[in-house]
Design an enzyme around this catalytic site. Structure first.
Site, short mmCIF file in Angstrom:
data_model
loop_
_atom_site.label_atom_id
_atom_site.label_comp_id
_atom_site.label_asym_id
_atom_site.label_seq_id
_atom_site.Cartn_x
_atom_site.Cartn_y
_atom_site.Cartn_z
N CYS A 138 49.55 41.16 33.15
CA CYS A 138 49.84 39.73 33.02
C CYS A 138 49.32 39.16 31.72
CB CYS A 138 49.26 38.97 34.20
SG CYS A 138 50.17 39.29 35.70
N GLU A 140 44.17 46.89 30.27
CA GLU A 140 44.34 45.43 30.21
C GLU A 140 42.96 44.81 30.11
OE1 GLU A 140 46.23 43.53 33.60
OE2 GLU A 140 46.59 41.74 32.39
N ASN A 187 56.64 42.11 31.47
CA ASN A 187 55.71 42.66 32.45
C ASN A 187 55.99 42.03 33.80
OD1 ASN A 187 53.16 43.95 33.46
ND2 ASN A 187 52.67 41.79 33.79
N GLU A 188 56.51 42.78 34.69
CA GLU A 188 56.82 42.34 36.06
C GLU A 188 57.25 40.87 36.12
OE1 GLU A 188 52.64 41.53 38.34
OE2 GLU A 188 53.09 43.63 38.15
O1 AHR Z 1 46.60 45.19 37.08
C1 AHR Z 1 46.31 43.88 37.37
C2 AHR Z 1 47.53 42.98 37.37
O2 AHR Z 1 48.41 43.36 38.36
C3 AHR Z 1 48.36 43.02 36.12
O3 AHR Z 1 47.90 42.21 35.13
C4 AHR Z 1 49.69 42.57 36.60
O4 AHR Z 1 50.73 43.08 35.81
C5 AHR Z 1 49.73 43.01 38.03
O5 AHR Z 1 50.16 42.03 38.87
#
Ligand code: AHR
Length: 662
Positions: free
Chosen positions: A260, A40, A390-391
């Site tokens: 995120c 990321e 994503n979550e």
């Molecule tokens: O890994 C860091 C963050 O943690 C990611 O962006 C998110 O998906 C999670 O909350």
């Protein structure tokens, strides 16, 4: 007669195989994709990190939207040496491409005379070069190495009539020039100009200067400097040292672009893959949810290409047409900032997801496959795994959109393994609801996330033992214990033993986050810490690498035994059929050495000599820029017997590899 002989031979060989199998310990197969990577753009992992571009804000697109104090000339300096003068502005009326709206305009009114300055001020700056221009300080300065070449490029167009001479140079803090080239801008339309700069000396605080040395007015954009040496010498490529740390792990897959970052802060900030492919000057830069800027120079093409370069499967994660529930910082009040793509636009959105699969896998004759081919990759990328969401907070808006996307993908591309999402925690409301959606849709795989204390991992070593094998499989897409000390890494190792043991239901797993840049770290803990000149690997990295480079395809039960009441121990035995090795992983998460019993007698023809690798340390030991190798694996060969007691050192992961006799 011949037929009968062949038939009898076949029966005998089948009986032999069955007899051998009967003798073997109970086993189950392990997902071939089990251990991969999560990437990321957090902690400056991409721009200023893995992406090798040395110029910061190359396209003058920085704005207060990225960061309150930023503007189109952030990290640029207006530079008018030797009493020269003119004017600098940022304009948007005639950009290279509408996706890249801002560009700089330089008016050069007067070029000073070097001798005047030398006479009055005695500053031998720039060997006396005078002019009007811009200086870029890079991402915390630019590091150059003597004898190495750097590829400069920029887009420019004349606004006045006469050609304008430009001096391009690399300058140290004293003002000395360490590489220089001249170009002449003579076109009224945007044109790309390039030059190769060879550094005459090494320097770790260099600036790139673009200095007009004759009068007139011109526009500049996409001012870029790449080291010639990138990973696999790719154009628009990656920093070779950082990329190599990932290649060394031999990951089964790479997930990108987040996290995120994938679902973004509000609808306008979602990561839309189409904005990140095609010529870099036509890509749409945007704010990074982590408080800085993403150029999209490292875009979908580069991610796919990197995966291919290191033999990892690409795993893109696309938003489920909803933004991050914490948009606007609403995590402080429970995360209610989720925005959803209006239903009227969902047809288009679903098509965007389908187009990605065509872009990755379609023939060159297809619309999107043709774009991939135009970027230099006519062969398909063989995309198999696609994440949706994503979550996310599992709201009715999420559910409706996820199901639409899911149904469209499985109908058109049944071979794609779609990955759903089960919230940000290991349990709780979104976790339950995410799994419920998975049950209803029968999605292939569900993405679980959890960042926890090492003690939690140790208490949950058997989490997946009881997972229902008839349901969706698991992708442990983000996990870590809070910390980069030996005890964190060893707790992760013990937990990964449980992932291997359950490799029939856990299909994929990736530690997160991956990279963190010195002085730009928003999220601790991370796997690799770096600055502009180097990096250090954490104990957590070593554990991940020891697992991903020692994967097996078959898990064998009851080969290693120990006191079942001792919750500080964990062990696995796998076979890697390709390398023909039996691999034991033995973890001791206590501060004392402990004994484990190994019984290899079920394996016939094993050479009783093991390649042994051990990662160990004091529980609070960690690596740092000052002491990067305090904790690292050590390797040796040991002789064993078929049945032996293994002394697992305190706070350690041991890997023992055995080969079969030829
Ligand atoms: O890994 C860091 C963050 O943690 C990611 O962006 C998110 O998906 C999670 O909350």
């Amino acid at each position: 007669m011949k037929k009968i002989t062949v038939f009898i031979f076949l029966i005998i060989s089948q009986l032999n195989i069955l007899a051998q199998k009967k003798d073997l310990p109970a086993s189950k197969s392990i997902s071939p994709n089990l251990f991969g990577l999560f990437f990321e753009d957090i902690n400056y992992a991409a721009d200023g990190g893995l992406y090798a571009e040395l110029v910061q804000n190359r396209s003058f697109e920085y704005s207060p939207n990225d960061n309150r104090s930023w503007h189109p000339f952030t990290s640029w300096e207006y530079y008018t040496p030797v009493f020269s003068y003119g004017d600098l502005s940022v304009e948007t009326t005639q950009p290279i491409h509408p996706n890249n709206p801002h560009y700089a305009v330089l008016t050069i009114e007067h070029i000073g005379v070097a001798s005047t300055e030398e006479r009055f001020l005695k500053i031998p700056e720039n060997k006396g070069i005078a002019g009007v221009g811009l200086k870029n300080t890079g991402f915390d300065n630019i590091i150059i190495k003597a004898g190495e070449s750097y590829n400069f490029s920029m887009f420019s167009r004349l606004i006045t009539e006469k050609p304008i001479s430009i001096s391009i140079f690399l300058q140290n803090k004293k003002g000395e020039i360490l590489a220089e080239k001249q170009i002449v801008v003579e076109n009224k339309d945007w044109k790309k100009y390039t030059a190769t700069l060879k550094a005459s000396a090494s320097n770790d605080s260099t600036s790139l200067v673009v200095l007009a040395t004759s009068t007139g007015k011109l526009a500049l954009d996409m001012v870029s400097l790449f080291p010639e040496k990138t990973f696999k010498n790719r154009q628009n490529g990656l920093r070779p040292d950082l990329a190599q740390t990932l290649a060394d792990m031999k990951p089964a897959f790479i997930r990108f672009p987040g996290g995120c970052l994938a679902h973004g802060e509000g609808l306008g900030n979602m990561y839309r893959w189409k904005n990140t492919v095609g010529p870099v000057e036509t890509r749409i830069a945007q704010k990074n949810i982590w408080g800085y800027h993403q150029t999209a120079g490292l875009g979908y093409f580069e991610y796919f290409q990197f995966c291919e370069d290191i033999g990892a499967k690409p795993l893109p994660v696309l938003p489920a047409a909803v933004s991050c529930q914490n948009s606007g910082g609403t995590w402080r009040i429970g995360g209610t900032g989720q925005c959803a793509v209006p239903m009227a636009e969902m047809g288009e959105y679903v098509q965007e997801v389908l187009d990605l699969i065509e872009w990755a896998n379609g023939p060159v004759t297809s619309k999107w496959g043709a774009l991939r081919a135009a970027a230099g990759h006519p062969e398909p990328f063989n995309l198999e795994l696609v994440g949706i969401g994503n979550e996310d907070k599992i709201t009715p808006e999420f559910e409706e959109r996820f199901k639409m996307i899911h149904n469209a993908v499985v109908t058109k591309y049944p071979y794609i393994k779609l990955i759903g999402t089960a919230g940000p925690f290991h349990s709780g409301e979104d976790f339950e609801k995410g799994w419920k959606v998975a049950d209803q849709t029968n999605v292939h795989i569900v993405d679980e996330h959890y960042y926890v204390q090492p003690e939690w991992l140790m208490k949950n070593l058997h989490r997946y033992d009881s997972y229902d094998r008839t349901k969706s499989k698991v992708y442990l897409g983000e996990y870590a214990s809070w910390g980069n000390k030996v005890k964190n890494a060893i707790a992760e190792a013990a937990f990964m033993i449980g992932l291997e043991r359950n490799g029939d239901v856990v299909s994929l797993a990736s530690y997160a986050p991956l990279f963190a840049k010195k002085n730009h770290t928003q999220w601790r803990t991370d796997m690799i810490f770096f600055d502009n000149s180097g990096y250090f690997l954490t104990p957590n990295y070593h554990v991940q690498k020891l697992f991903s480079t020692n994967m097996g395809d078959t898990y064998f039960e009851n080969i290693v035994s120990f006191d079942s009441k001792d919750s500080t121990l964990a062990a696995s035995c796998v076979k890697n059929s390709k390398s023909g090795e039996i691999i034991l992983k033995l973890v001791n998460y206590s501060n004392d050495p402990k004994s484990m019993k190994v019984n290899l007698s079920k394996f016939k023809n094993l050479v009783l000599e093991a390649d042994q690798t051990i990662l160990k340390g004091e529980d609070n030991d960690e690596n740092s820029f000052e002491n990067p190798e305090k904790v690292k694996p050590s390797n040796t060969t040991i002789k064993t017997t078929k049945v032996f007691d293994y002394q697992a050192p305190a706070m350690s992961l041991s890997i023992l590899k055995f080969k079969f006799k030829n």
